[in-house]
Scaffold this active site. Sequence first.
Site, PDB file in Angstrom:
ATOM      1  CD  GLN A 219      -2.692  -1.116   2.609  1.00 53.58           C
ATOM      2  OE1 GLN A 219      -2.821  -2.146   3.234  1.00 53.58           O
ATOM      3  NE2 GLN A 219      -3.245   0.014   3.029  1.00 53.58           N
ATOM      4  NE  ARG A 366     -13.098   0.221   4.634  1.00 53.53           N
ATOM      5  CZ  ARG A 366     -13.950  -0.290   3.794  1.00 53.53           C
ATOM      6  NH1 ARG A 366     -14.269  -1.553   3.860  1.00 53.53           N
ATOM      7  NH2 ARG A 366     -14.509   0.456   2.867  1.00 53.53           N
ATOM      8  CB  CYS A 367      -9.150   2.707  11.631  1.00 53.80           C
ATOM      9  SG  CYS A 367      -7.740   2.351  12.629  1.00 53.80           S
ATOM     10  CD  GLU A 736      -9.553   5.466   7.840  1.00 52.47           C
ATOM     11  OE1 GLU A 736      -8.866   4.643   7.230  1.00 52.47           O
ATOM     12  OE2 GLU A 736      -9.110   6.389   8.502  1.00 52.47           O
TER      13      GLU A 736
END
Length: 782
Positions: A219, A366-367, A736
Amino acid sequence: MAVHMHGRIGESIKRKEDGRFLRGKGSYLDDFVLPGMLHMAILRSPHAHARIMSVDTSAASAMPGVIAVVTGDLMAQHKLAWMPTLSGDTQAVLATDKVRFQGQEVAAVVAETKYQAEDARDAIVIEYEILPAVTSPDGAKAAGAALVRDEKEGQKDNHIYHWESGDQAKTQAAFAKAHKVVRLHTFYPRCHPAPLETCGCIADVNGATGKATIYMTSQAPHAIRTVFALVTGLPEQQIRIISPDIGGGFGNKVPVYPGYVVATAASLLIGRPVKWVEDRSENLISTGFARDFHMTGDLAVDEKGKMLALRVHLDSDNGAFFSDAQPSKFKAGLFHIVTGSYDIPTAHVTADGYYTNKAPGGVAFRCSFRVTEASYLIERLVTNAAIELGIDQAEFRMSNFIKPEQFPYTSATGWVYDSGDYPKAMDLALQKLGYDDLRKDVEARRKKGEVTGIGIASFTEVVGAGHGADFDILGLRMFDSAELRVHPTGKALLRMGTKSQGQGHETTFAQIVTEELGIPAADVAVEEGDTDTAPYGLGTYASRSTPVAGAATAMVSRKLREKARKIASHLLEAAEEDLEWEAGKFYVKGSPDRAKTIQDIAFAAYTNLPEGMEAGLEGVHYYDPPNMTYPFGTYAVVVDVDKGTGQVKVRRMVAVDDCGVRINPMIVEGQIHGGLTEGFGIAFMELITFDSDGNCIGSNFMDYLLPTAWETPKFELGETTTPSPHHPLGAKGVGESATVGSPAAYVNAVIDALSPYGITNIDMPIGPDKVWAALRSKGVTE
Ligand code: CDP
C-alpha cells in the site's frame, strides 16, 4: 451555455478500473511469471515462545528442486537477521536466538516449484526448548513474567512505552467536582484486516545491472523502497517497487514483512527471481493484526448531564516486536482523538504498550491509526452513561455535541477539528430511523418480554495524515503527490504517490482533473504503484488518499490551468485577465464564441506557444496538508435478541455520513457499505485469540469468521455535506468511516437491549454464547 463535462465532481460515473476487473484481466501479484523464477516457502514456529537449540537443514537441502535453504544464521552473515520496524523497534527477519510468537519466520526454502519448496520446508528439523508464553498485557506485567525481548540491551521487562496526552491536573480537578462518574472497562479484541488477496512479492535482482525490481502487494511502495534502501544498503535508484493491482489491503499491506526481505536477499544471492506468496493461515497468523487495546474510560458529568471531563487509560498488546504502522510521534496512534464528537472541557489519556508472545504489527485496519479504538471507547461510554443517568442516548449526545458554531474546534487533547455539524447528521439519522416511534415500540415490546434495543454512535474521525510538521513515518513527512501530463491531443496521464487497493482511484482522481482542467474523466489515465514512474508519496491507508493526494491532484490541475490560460491568451489574442474559464475552455469575456478548449490549448502547448514559453503541459504537486480532515456521522442500529439462544438479529441499520464534498457518490456509498460490513464482522464475528500457551486461534476462515451476504444486514444510508474549509475541493476522507463508527453502534444496540437486566458490557465479538451467558447470569432463561 454550460458544457456538460462527463465525470465532474459529484457524478456517480462507473468505475474505470472495473472493465479489466470484471473481465478477469486485473494483474495481481500471483499472475506474474518471470523467466527463471524460483519459489520460496517459509518455515514458521509452532511455538509462541521457545529457544532455538538446533537447526538441521541437511535433509531439506538434498530434496529435489531445492536451490537454497535460508536460515537466520545465514541472514545474520549478511547482517539481515534483524530489520527496523515502522515504530522504530527491531524485528527478527528469520529467528536466530528464539521464537517469540507462533507463526514467526524461522527458515525459508527456495526451490524450482512451490510444491518442492513446501515439501523441503517440512523436512527442516528444528529443536526447540519451550518457554512460558506471555499472552496479554496483564501477563506481561505480572511479577516473574517471561522476558519476551531478552536480546534487547537494557530491556528488563515487557514494557515498551508510556505515553500521555491532555491535562492531568485540570482533569483531576474536574473529576473532583463531578456529580457522577461513569466507568467503562472494555477490550477491543485483536482482529485482522484479512484482505481477499494475501501478501507476497517477487524479488528480481538483476545480476548484470544490480537493479532490484520487487513486485509487491504494498500500500506504500515509495516508503517501502526507502526502507529497503536503508536496510540492504542498495542505492535507492537501483530499487524499483511495483505494486500491481491489489486485492484489498485495509492496512495489512503497509508494513515490511520478513518474507519480502528474505526473497530479496535470496534473489540477490542466487541471481534469479524469487516469488513468495503467503497462504491464508500465514496471513492471519503472522501479518499485521489490528486493535488489541484494553481500555478504561471514566466520564465525569454534572447534575444537568453536561460532560465535564474524560479520563482514559489503555494497555496496548503489541506482540513480540513493536512494529505498529503509525506516525512516529504518536505511540498509541491517533487514540487521543478519544473525546470524539463531544465538547469535553478537559481530558487526560495515558497509554502503555507491552510486548507479548503474539504476532507483531498493530496496523490501521481500515482506520486512521487507532481512531477506531478511540471512537469505540467514547461511543460505548456515552451510551453507558446515558443509560446509567436515565437520559435518552440521542438526547445526551445532542446536548453534549460540539456545536456547529464552535468550529474550528480545539479538542482537550489538542486536535483542531476543521468543520462539522453533528446535530444535523444525528437529526437525519433519527428521522430516517423513525426514532421516537421506535423508542415507544421498544418499550411496548419489552413489556411483552422481548429483548430489543437501539444503539447510536456519533463518531468523529481524523483522516488525511498529515501535516508534515507533526506526521512522519520513520522521519518521512506525510505529504502526498500528483504528477499530471497532458498529451498534445488533450488526453492526460495522472501519476500519484498513493496506491488503490480497490477504492476506485483510477476513477475518482480522474474526476478531479475533469473538474479542475476540463478533460473528460475517460481521457485521464491514472497510474499508481510504480516507484520508477510515480512521484514520491507515502501511500494509501488511513483514508489519506483523497485528503492529501486528491488535494495534490486539484493543485497540479490548477497549476496547469494557469499555464493553459497564458496559451489561450496567445491563441485568442486577448489579455489573460479578459479570459473566463468554464468547464473545459477559456473564452473572451462577453464573447463566448471566441473560445479555446483545453484540447486546443494542449495541442498548442506542443505546436504554437507564446514567445519564450517552455513547451508542454505538465506538472507535479507535493501537497502537505495544513490540517487533517474530520469526517463524521451518526449510525443507528436496532437489534432483537433471542433469549433462548442469545442470537442477535440486526433489524435496522441507518448510517448517515458526512465526508464533505463527495467526488463520486456511488464510490463513497460503496466504501460505506464495505465499512459497515467489516464493522458488523468485528462486532459480531471476527476474533484472533490465543490459548494460554500462545497458540493462535483464528488462523483460518473456519475459526476467523468473515461476514458473508447471508449474515450482513441491510444498510439504509443518509448524507449531509459539511465541506472541509482547508481542502481545495472541500472533500474529507471516507474509506474507513464506517469501520470506525459502526462497531459501537452495533454493540450499543445490544447493550441497550440487555440494559433492563443490568448488563452493561459485553466485549466484541458478541457471539450468541456471550449474550446467552450474560442473560443467564442475570437469571434470564427461556
Ligand atoms: O485512502 P483511501 O483511498 O482508502 O480513502 P479515501 O480517500 O477516503 O477514498 C476512498 C474512495 O472514495 C476514493 O476513490 C475516493 O476518491 C472516494 N471519495 C470520494 O469520492 N469523495 C470523498 N469525499 C472521499 C472519498
